[in-house]
Design a protein around this motif. Structure first.
Motif, PDB file in Angstrom:
ATOM      1  N   LEU A  48      -0.520  -6.049  -5.747  1.00 64.69           N
ATOM      2  CA  LEU A  48       0.234  -4.910  -4.773  1.00 64.69           C
ATOM      3  C   LEU A  48       1.564  -5.210  -5.242  1.00 64.69           C
ATOM      4  CD1 LEU A  48      -0.466  -3.752  -1.531  1.00 64.69           C
ATOM      5  CD2 LEU A  48       1.761  -3.677  -2.237  1.00 64.69           C
ATOM      6  N   THR A  50       5.961  -3.376  -5.919  1.00 64.33           N
ATOM      7  CA  THR A  50       6.779  -2.281  -5.926  1.00 64.33           C
ATOM      8  C   THR A  50       7.888  -2.364  -7.078  1.00 64.33           C
ATOM      9  OG1 THR A  50       8.316  -3.450  -4.247  1.00 64.33           O
ATOM     10  CG2 THR A  50       6.376  -2.254  -3.487  1.00 64.33           C
ATOM     11  N   MET A 101       5.229   1.987  -4.808  1.00 74.57           N
ATOM     12  CA  MET A 101       4.166   0.956  -4.310  1.00 74.57           C
ATOM     13  C   MET A 101       3.026   1.168  -5.419  1.00 74.57           C
ATOM     14  SD  MET A 101       1.242   0.042  -2.965  1.00 74.57           S
ATOM     15  CE  MET A 101       0.650   1.080  -1.822  1.00 74.57           C
ATOM     16  N   MET A 103      -0.887  -0.348  -6.363  1.00 72.38           N
ATOM     17  CA  MET A 103      -1.736  -1.687  -6.211  1.00 72.38           C
ATOM     18  C   MET A 103      -2.900  -1.312  -7.050  1.00 72.38           C
ATOM     19  SD  MET A 103      -4.535  -2.777  -3.003  1.00 72.38           S
ATOM     20  CE  MET A 103      -5.807  -1.405  -3.288  1.00 72.38           C
ATOM     21  N   ILE A 123      -3.832   2.710  -6.682  1.00 72.01           N
ATOM     22  CA  ILE A 123      -2.966   3.354  -5.745  1.00 72.01           C
ATOM     23  C   ILE A 123      -1.660   3.364  -6.387  1.00 72.01           C
ATOM     24  CG2 ILE A 123      -3.017   1.667  -3.970  1.00 72.01           C
ATOM     25  CD1 ILE A 123      -2.540   4.187  -2.118  1.00 72.01           C
ATOM     26  N   VAL A 125       2.206   5.220  -5.485  1.00 71.90           N
ATOM     27  CA  VAL A 125       2.800   6.183  -4.605  1.00 71.90           C
ATOM     28  C   VAL A 125       4.191   6.104  -4.594  1.00 71.90           C
ATOM     29  CG1 VAL A 125       0.787   7.243  -3.053  1.00 71.90           C
ATOM     30  CG2 VAL A 125       2.279   5.393  -2.367  1.00 71.90           C
ATOM     31  N   LYS A 126       5.016   6.955  -4.313  1.00 73.62           N
ATOM     32  CA  LYS A 126       6.268   7.165  -4.234  1.00 73.62           C
ATOM     33  C   LYS A 126       6.591   6.384  -2.881  1.00 73.62           C
ATOM     34  CE  LYS A 126      10.618   9.779  -4.396  1.00 73.62           C
ATOM     35  NZ  LYS A 126      10.904  11.265  -4.600  1.00 73.62           N
ATOM     36  N   ILE A 127       7.705   5.429  -2.618  1.00 71.33           N
ATOM     37  CA  ILE A 127       8.123   5.113  -1.394  1.00 71.33           C
ATOM     38  C   ILE A 127       9.690   4.966  -1.236  1.00 71.33           C
ATOM     39  CG2 ILE A 127       6.128   3.292  -1.181  1.00 71.33           C
ATOM     40  CD1 ILE A 127       7.856   1.106  -2.200  1.00 71.33           C
ATOM     41  N   ILE A 130      13.142   1.524   2.567  1.00 73.55           N
ATOM     42  CA  ILE A 130      12.539   0.708   3.821  1.00 73.55           C
ATOM     43  C   ILE A 130      11.337   0.087   3.127  1.00 73.55           C
ATOM     44  CG2 ILE A 130      11.675   0.603   6.013  1.00 73.55           C
ATOM     45  CD1 ILE A 130      13.810   2.746   6.981  1.00 73.55           C
ATOM     46  N   ALA A 131      10.373   0.644   2.500  1.00 70.16           N
ATOM     47  CA  ALA A 131       9.082   0.067   2.171  1.00 70.16           C
ATOM     48  C   ALA A 131       9.378  -0.875   1.193  1.00 70.16           C
ATOM     49  CB  ALA A 131       8.283   1.205   1.499  1.00 70.16           C
ATOM     50  N   TYR A 134      10.817  -3.834   2.836  1.00 70.51           N
ATOM     51  CA  TYR A 134       9.751  -4.636   3.382  1.00 70.51           C
ATOM     52  C   TYR A 134       8.665  -5.494   2.420  1.00 70.51           C
ATOM     53  CZ  TYR A 134       4.889  -5.204   5.268  1.00 70.51           C
ATOM     54  OH  TYR A 134       3.695  -5.796   5.565  1.00 70.51           O
ATOM     55  N   TRP A 135       8.488  -4.799   1.151  1.00 72.42           N
ATOM     56  CA  TRP A 135       7.847  -5.513   0.348  1.00 72.42           C
ATOM     57  C   TRP A 135       8.555  -6.688  -0.388  1.00 72.42           C
ATOM     58  CZ3 TRP A 135       8.228  -7.093  -4.775  1.00 72.42           C
ATOM     59  CH2 TRP A 135       6.970  -7.698  -5.414  1.00 72.42           C
TER      60      TRP A 135
ATOM     61  N   PHE B 229       0.994  -2.280   4.125  1.00 72.91           N
ATOM     62  CA  PHE B 229       0.618  -0.851   3.533  1.00 72.91           C
ATOM     63  C   PHE B 229      -0.666  -0.632   3.919  1.00 72.91           C
ATOM     64  CE2 PHE B 229       4.538  -2.664   0.755  1.00 72.91           C
ATOM     65  CZ  PHE B 229       5.183  -1.119   0.628  1.00 72.91           C
ATOM     66  N   ARG B 323       1.529   3.796   2.675  1.00 74.20           N
ATOM     67  CA  ARG B 323       2.891   3.726   3.298  1.00 74.20           C
ATOM     68  C   ARG B 323       2.949   2.355   4.122  1.00 74.20           C
ATOM     69  NH1 ARG B 323       4.883   7.614   0.638  1.00 74.20           N
ATOM     70  NH2 ARG B 323       3.352   9.255   0.442  1.00 74.20           N
ATOM     71  N   PRO B 324       3.828   1.792   4.502  1.00 74.86           N
ATOM     72  CA  PRO B 324       3.859   0.556   5.244  1.00 74.86           C
ATOM     73  C   PRO B 324       3.937   0.984   6.836  1.00 74.86           C
ATOM     74  CG  PRO B 324       6.032   0.869   4.291  1.00 74.86           C
ATOM     75  CD  PRO B 324       5.272   2.034   3.697  1.00 74.86           C
ATOM     76  N   MET B 348       7.041   1.996   9.241  1.00 79.95           N
ATOM     77  CA  MET B 348       7.990   0.768   8.972  1.00 79.95           C
ATOM     78  C   MET B 348       9.422   1.030   9.310  1.00 79.95           C
ATOM     79  SD  MET B 348       8.186  -2.542   8.324  1.00 79.95           S
ATOM     80  CE  MET B 348       6.445  -2.976   8.120  1.00 79.95           C
ATOM     81  N   GLU B 350      13.664  -0.079  10.087  1.00 80.81           N
ATOM     82  CA  GLU B 350      14.942  -1.138   9.903  1.00 80.81           C
ATOM     83  C   GLU B 350      14.579  -1.978  11.005  1.00 80.81           C
ATOM     84  OE1 GLU B 350      17.058  -1.939   7.547  1.00 80.81           O
ATOM     85  OE2 GLU B 350      17.366  -0.169   6.441  1.00 80.81           O
ATOM     86  N   LEU B 353      12.054  -4.426  10.723  1.00 78.80           N
ATOM     87  CA  LEU B 353      12.421  -5.406   9.325  1.00 78.80           C
ATOM     88  C   LEU B 353      13.290  -6.453   9.712  1.00 78.80           C
ATOM     89  CD1 LEU B 353      12.812  -3.213   6.040  1.00 78.80           C
ATOM     90  CD2 LEU B 353      10.912  -4.618   7.039  1.00 78.80           C
TER      91      LEU B 353
END
Lengths: 273, 365
Positions: A48, A50, A101, A103, A123, A125-127, A130-131, A134-135, B229, B323-324, B348, B350, B353
């Protein structure tokens, strides 16, 4: 019947995949694809990841895509067939410079020199930013913990996962460390660590990668002396003079091929498009 | 063997064979398991004497013996399982009833956090805050009883709490000694009975959001938060019609039991969340999911023509896979493993995070 165990999806940087040289063949009865053992000891069939879409080549039957993270490139391929059609639709919906992202299943192709890796997306997808952040947090944490575990194991005379678990590492981290020491005893994880620590060295590396790419592309363009394509040995010699390692040359040739800048006209001969 | 020659329960060590014991059956239960060889019944419970208690497992057990009886046990063994020493009773073991004998049992309660509760340690001492208190009247053996129920939470999780007779006070922080842990509908619960002590106390910890890595989840714990995710969504997710009378899910628009009752809308989605340490199946209904879809509860009614099956499915597909999320809820155990019932789900952000980054960085301090 026992429910089938879902294959773990590893959150890893591109560099960890790129530096992998070990395939763990599955037994004949399983007839499944081999696990890829990475320099940090991860045993991977699914990832998975990004990054940002840097190249996209969509044809009727196949879509190829390059996704770059802070450490290098992931290569994605989806076919328009019964198994990959959904993946192809997802890739086709993405555009250059999108943050994504992905996977998917990690597959490998091996020739005499090295192993090439490709992701078949399940999968994609556009993220948003923030995503992405996070990754990066999670993947960096995982990579750093694994590097620390490898170092701790390296200090022991007879390292074992039990010993590492007593030190506070998880079962997965401990087993990865032992696997890494066994398969990559001389590997230096400094580059992955720099990316995972958010060190400026990571972005410097990116810039230097882009300079190396330009240099090799120029060389291929200007050195097709007999019209049969520029020879790999000549590219390698020029790159070595410019302090670019053979591994990086292979990676760059692969990227240039995926970007549609060059193609391999015959074995070990390259032409610019 | 005279009374003095029997080993005392507090002295039992794991790995002993051919043991003789004299003990009171504090509790006795049985469970059916299915395996390749078919269906098997085994028995389990707690043995006690004046020095303490110990759990036991028996593959066969005399039908005439019940909880509260004093027994002599010949040729049993001890073994550690899940870090707990247990007595094992097998085909070679004899369990002999000692009719009319009484035995005082010293109850020993393990001091545990909510995340560590299991049915293998059924009597525990625990500290936490009581919330969500409700009460109802029940009848047991012809006698009317007041049942108080709610949740108990500490810094590691939340658990359903029931009390027969002893009132629970909303928001009170307590120490509970001798509560019983049991499992019901795949979830753990704590029961306060007449022998349990409930004492007001000041908690030595702070109760905040309990963020767990999926890899660290090992039981049906309540009140936890995971992040990750969403990597897929189940095909049966979408708009659901229910009978307004009995809440039964309807395949067509008429309830077989209440054909005159109108139907109401509900929502159901299930998906897998991956946080890089593992994955977890999550299920949610309309209360947590409607805000995610940007639909107000009062708009989610059959009279609203803009709500359709296709429209809801499209929204779910747009807003969930890939999506997360930060997801709060309760873990439930079923035959296929643990899954999470979502109480709250949000994208998710800020702020999370920042908190999460500090949490991860603490690993390297």
């Amino acid at each position: 019947m026992m429910p089938r165990r879902r294959e773990f999806a590893y959150w890893v940087f591109a560099r960890e995949i790129r530096d992998s040289t070990v395939l763990e063949e599955s037994n004949e009865e399983e007839r499944s694809k081999p696990y890829i053992v990475t320099p940090l000891g991860s045993r991977i069939r699914r990832v998975l990841v990004t990054g940002r879409v840097t190249q996209k080549n969509s044809e009727e039957n196949m879509t190829r895509m390059t996704v770059a993270d802070a450490s290098g490139n992931f290569y994605l391929t989806a076919f328009s067939n019964d198994f990959g059609n959904q993946g192809k639709i997802m890739l086709d919906a993405l555009e250059l410079n999108d943050s994504v992202m992905v996977m998917g299943r990690l597959t490998s192709f091996q020739n005499e020199e090295r192993i090439y890796f490709n992701i078949n997306p399940e999968i994609a997808v556009k993220i948003d930013e923030i995503a992405l952040k996070y990754w990066n947090l999670r993947a960096s944490h995982a990579a750093r913990r694994k590097i620390f575990a490898i170092r701790a194991a390296g200090k022991s005379d007879s390292p074992s996962s039990e010993e590492l678990m007593k030190m506070g590492y998880s079962e997965e981290e401990s087993e990865c460390a032992i696997r890494a020491l066994k398969n990559y005893p001389d590997y230096n994880p400094a580059d992955i660590e720099a990316v995972a620590s958010g060190s400026p060295a990571a972005s410097v590396q990116q810039q230097s990668d882009s300079g190396s790419k330009e240099l090799i592309l120029d060389y291929v363009r200007n050195n097709d002396e007999d019209g049969r394509g520029c020879r790999y040995e000549d590219i390698l010699a020029a790159a070595t003079n410019a302090q670019i390692s053979q591994g990086e040359v292979d990676e760059i040739l692969n990227t240039l091929g995926s970007d549609g800048e060059i193609f391999e006209v015959s074995l070990k001969r390259y032409k610019a498009i | 063997m005279s009374e003095e020659e029997f080993p005392q329960i507090s002295d039992l060590e794991p790995g002993k064979q051919n043991l003789g014991l004299k003990a009171k059956i504090v509790s006795l239960q049985q469970r059916k398991i299915k395996n390749d060889k078919g269906e098997t019944v085994y028995f389990y419970g707690i043995l006690g004497d004046r020095t303490g208690t110990v759990s036991f497992t028996a593959w066969a057990f005399p039908a005439t013996i019940q909880a509260g009886d004093v027994v002599e046990i010949k040729n049993c063994s001890t073994k550690e399982y899940n870090n707990v020493n247990r007595v094992y009773i097998d085909a070679r073991t004899e369990v002999i009833l000692r009719p009319g004998e009484e035995m005082e049992v010293k109850r020993t309660f393990k001091e545990l956090k909510i995340k560590d509760l299991t049915t293998s340690n059924p009597y525990v001492s625990i500290e936490g805050r009581i919330s969500g208190v409700r009460e109802k009247e029940m009848e047991r053996n012809g006698e009317k009883l007041q049942l108080f129920y709610g949740d108990l939470e500490d810094d590691t999780g939340k658990i359903r709490l029931s009390s027969f007779g002893k009132p629970l006070k909303e928001g009170e922080t307590v120490r509970i000694e001798g509560a019983k842990v049991s499992e019901y509908n795949g979830r753990l619960r704590l029961t306060i009975n007449d022998k349990t002590r409930v004492l007001p106390t000041k908690l030595p910890f702070e109760i905040t959001e309990r963020i767990l890595n999926i890899v660290d989840i090992n039981g049906p714990l309540g009140g936890i938060t995971v992040q990750g995710f969403a990597v897929n969504m189940g095909q049966k997710s979408g708009l659901v019609m229910r009978c307004s009378e009995c809440n039964q899910k309807l395949d067509d628009l008429r309830c077989p039991d209440h054909p005159e009752a109108p139907f109401v809308y509900d929502l159901f989605a299930y998906f897998t969340v991956d946080d890089g340490t593992g994955h977890l199946q999550c299920t949610g209904g309309k209360f947590p999911l409607l805000p995610l879809l940007g639909i107000k509860a009062e708009e989610f009614v059959p009279s609203n023509k803009s709500i359709s099956r296709r429209g809801i499915l499209t929204l779910l597909e747009e807003r969930i896979p890939g999506r997360p999320f930060i997801i709060g809820g309760d873990l439930v155990k079923s035959q296929v493993g643990l899954s999470m019932r979502i109480r709250e789900i949000r994208p998710m952000d800020e702020e999370f995070l920042k908190k999460f980054s500090r949490m991860l960085e603490a690993d390297f301090q």
